[in-house]
Design a protein around this motif. Structure first.
Motif, PDB file in Angstrom:
ATOM      1  N   ILE B  63       0.880  -1.165   0.000  1.00 32.78           N
ATOM      2  CA  ILE B  63       0.000   0.000   0.000  1.00 32.78           C
ATOM      3  C   ILE B  63       0.921   1.219   0.000  1.00 32.78           C
ATOM      4  O   ILE B  63       1.848   1.318   0.820  1.00 32.78           O
ATOM      5  N   CYS B  64       0.665   2.156  -0.905  1.00 26.00           N
ATOM      6  CA  CYS B  64       1.534   3.339  -1.046  1.00 26.00           C
ATOM      7  C   CYS B  64       0.754   4.615  -0.786  1.00 26.00           C
ATOM      8  O   CYS B  64      -0.475   4.616  -0.805  1.00 26.00           O
ATOM      9  N   GLU B  65       1.501   5.710  -0.595  1.00 27.65           N
ATOM     10  CA  GLU B  65       0.944   7.042  -0.274  1.00 27.65           C
ATOM     11  C   GLU B  65       0.549   7.101   1.205  1.00 27.65           C
ATOM     12  O   GLU B  65      -0.376   6.399   1.647  1.00 27.65           O
ATOM     13  N   VAL B  68      -3.061   7.367   2.390  1.00 22.34           N
ATOM     14  CA  VAL B  68      -3.790   6.144   2.018  1.00 22.34           C
ATOM     15  C   VAL B  68      -3.422   5.040   3.015  1.00 22.34           C
ATOM     16  O   VAL B  68      -4.287   4.316   3.503  1.00 22.34           O
ATOM     17  N   GLN B  71      -5.139   5.466   6.464  1.00 19.98           N
ATOM     18  CA  GLN B  71      -6.539   5.042   6.467  1.00 19.98           C
ATOM     19  C   GLN B  71      -6.635   3.522   6.368  1.00 19.98           C
ATOM     20  O   GLN B  71      -7.512   2.915   6.979  1.00 19.98           O
ATOM     21  N   TYR B  72      -5.741   2.901   5.618  1.00 15.82           N
ATOM     22  CA  TYR B  72      -5.717   1.431   5.525  1.00 15.82           C
ATOM     23  C   TYR B  72      -5.457   0.818   6.896  1.00 15.82           C
ATOM     24  O   TYR B  72      -6.139  -0.119   7.313  1.00 15.82           O
ATOM     25  N   GLU B  75      -8.492   1.212   9.092  1.00 16.18           N
ATOM     26  CA  GLU B  75      -9.636   0.355   8.725  1.00 16.18           C
ATOM     27  C   GLU B  75      -9.343  -1.125   8.958  1.00 16.18           C
ATOM     28  O   GLU B  75     -10.255  -1.905   9.177  1.00 16.18           O
ATOM     29  N   THR B  76      -8.073  -1.499   8.886  1.00 10.49           N
ATOM     30  CA  THR B  76      -7.714  -2.915   9.071  1.00 10.49           C
ATOM     31  C   THR B  76      -7.615  -3.275  10.554  1.00 10.49           C
ATOM     32  O   THR B  76      -8.146  -4.284  10.992  1.00 10.49           O
ATOM     33  N   ARG B  91     -15.124  13.412   9.869  1.00 10.27           N
ATOM     34  CA  ARG B  91     -14.212  12.663   8.999  1.00 10.27           C
ATOM     35  C   ARG B  91     -13.836  13.504   7.778  1.00 10.27           C
ATOM     36  O   ARG B  91     -12.668  13.587   7.392  1.00 10.27           O
ATOM     37  N   ARG B  95     -10.119  14.778   6.714  1.00 11.28           N
ATOM     38  CA  ARG B  95      -9.553  14.444   5.410  1.00 11.28           C
ATOM     39  C   ARG B  95      -9.156  15.713   4.666  1.00 11.28           C
ATOM     40  O   ARG B  95      -8.108  15.781   4.033  1.00 11.28           O
TER      41      ARG B  95
END
Lengths: 230, 219
Positions: B63-65, B68, B71-72, B75-76, B91, B95
């Motif tokens: 996962i890049c950026e 991003v 948030q990954y 959420e994980t 939210r 953002r």
């Protein structure tokens, strides 16, 4: 469902970023009031609802404003998660969407304004090379994420379909002035098919400006952010 | 056990925010330090498009950026230390401001330090204007995310950690307590958060690194 007067969209009909939000609102069947901004004569409402950037689109929900098209799209998903969700459920797929959304807005779409502002042929050819590379990458991304279906989102239009789909019309406008075809079905067969397909979807069609509107917008862009001196 | 690897450099603010998020959520991970002048084949494999750090690799998928990735991670590993708030409007605000931070504030702050002459003066004015906005965001709030820290504080954490080293290198104080009382108080609060404090590198090393970049840039 949000009441019509509750949601307003400040925009200019020619802007792809505005079209993007309209596309999403249409997909989610969210009623809203559209307010056209004259960018040469920005309204007080625009200045107060987007004091940081003073630009469209701005979504006004009640007395709150949400700015930046990608932020607005995620907001719409958050307030209406069951009505045509844009982002997929799995965190990895969401990350993939956000990654490509960022790519589209920071690396791909800006090429079209560069093309507009570049007068020298050598410069234009260099930009075309970048567009070719970008579409090559997006072709791969589409094949991977669509899993053989019609859209980036699979069977249904998803986040990336909205992010990129709303850019197609302006890209074509710039293409036509530069002897180029971004979505050439020979060079990028899947992306080309996708572009044709999504452009005819009612939710995007009704959020697509006509040529006259784009001509005016183009003239305005040339005046406001003129072509580079050679 | 899930395998989490982070490709980064020790001085990048974009990498640092991922380290903070992983530590806050107690996610076991391995950090692979990259020499950006000599990028590893692995980095190029995991981030072929941008070839940049940070890259998070989770069970062999990259996962890049950095925003991003944040948030990954949120959420994980959603049950420990949630970073983004639940309310849709909050939210959206976080953002928006996180993007503003990355697109406007960070580049102008770093630009101000690295530039010279007239360019530096202009960058200073721009940076001060941006900082005033963030100062306003903090009025009547302990953290950018509200009562407790969250996503937006992590996104602006570079300001807490890097502002002093950058100011030393620029030879000027941008974040002074008279002009930015809220920001200065927030900075101290943020740096006291245990997971942040423990990940805090040596300030002298950061100063040396930025001085080297400035001298080398020749602008």
């Amino acid at each position: 469902m949000a009441k019509e007067s509750e949601i307003k969209l400040l925009g200019t009909i020619a802007s792809s970023y505005v079209n993007r939000v309209q596309f999403a609102l249409n997909l989610k069947s969210i009623n809203y009031e559209y307010i056209e901004e004259d960018l040469a004569n920005k309204s007080k409402l625009l200045f107060t609802s987007n004091p940081v950037y003073k630009r469209v689109p701005v979504l006004i929900h009640g007395d709150k404003s949400i700015c930046e098209s990608q932020v607005i799209l995620e907001y719409l998903d958050d307030i209406q998660p069951d009505s045509h969700p844009l982002l997929p459920p799995a965190p990895l797929d969401r990350a993939n969407c956000r990654f490509w959304a960022s790519y589209i807005d920071t690396k791909f779409f800006p090429l079209y304004d560069e093309m507009r502002r570049t007068r020298r042929q050598a410069g234009k050819e260099a930009i075309k090379e970048q567009m070719i590379e970008a579409t090559r990458l997006l072709e791969e991304a589409l094949i991977k994420s669509s899993n053989g279906k019609a859209y980036f989102g699979g069977d249904e239009i998803g986040f990336l379909d909205v992010m990129l789909g709303s850019c197609i019309r302006w890209m074509k406008f710039i293409d036509d002035l530069n002897d180029f075809d971004t979505f050439d079905e020979v060079r990028v067969p899947e992306l080309g098919k996708w572009a044709k397909n999504i452009s005819s979807h009612e939710a995007l069609k009704s959020a697509t400006p006509d040529k006259e509107t784009l001509d005016v917008f183009f003239a305005g862009a040339n005046a406001h952010r003129p072509p580079y001196d050679d | 056990m899930e395998k989490v690897k982070l490709f980064g450099t020790w001085s990048s603010p974009f990498v640092k925010r991922i380290v903070w998020a992983l530590n806050l959520k107690n996610i076991e991970h391995e950090v692979i330090y990259e020499d950006l002048a000599n990028k590893s084949p692995e980095l190029l494999k995991y981030n072929p498009i941008h070839k940049k750090v940070p890259v998070l690799v989770h069970n062999e998928i990259s996962i890049c950026e950095s925003l991003v990735i944040l948030q990954y991670i949120d959420e994980t590993w959603k049950n420990t230390c949630p970073l983004l708030p639940k309310d849709p409007l909050d939210r959206a605000k976080e953002r928006f401001w996180a993007r503003f931070g990355d697109e406007e504030v960070l580049p102008s702050f770093f630009g101000y330090v690295m530039k010279k002459g007239k360019d530096q003066e202009e960058a200073k004015e721009t940076t001060l204007a941006h900082l005033k906005r963030i100062e306003q965001l903090l009025s009547e709030k302990k953290f950018l995310s509200g009562e407790s820290f969250g996503f937006l504080d992590i996104a602006f954490g570079w300001l807490a950690e890097y502002s002093h080293p950058l100011e030393v290198v620029a030879g000027l104080k941008l974040l002074d307590e008279d002009s930015f009382p809220n920001l200065c108080a927030w900075k101290d609060r943020f740096l006291e958060i245990p997971a942040i404090k423990e990940s805090w590198p040596d300030q002298e090393t950061l100063i040396a690194k930025f001085q080297e970049s400035k001298d080398g840039s020749g602008k």
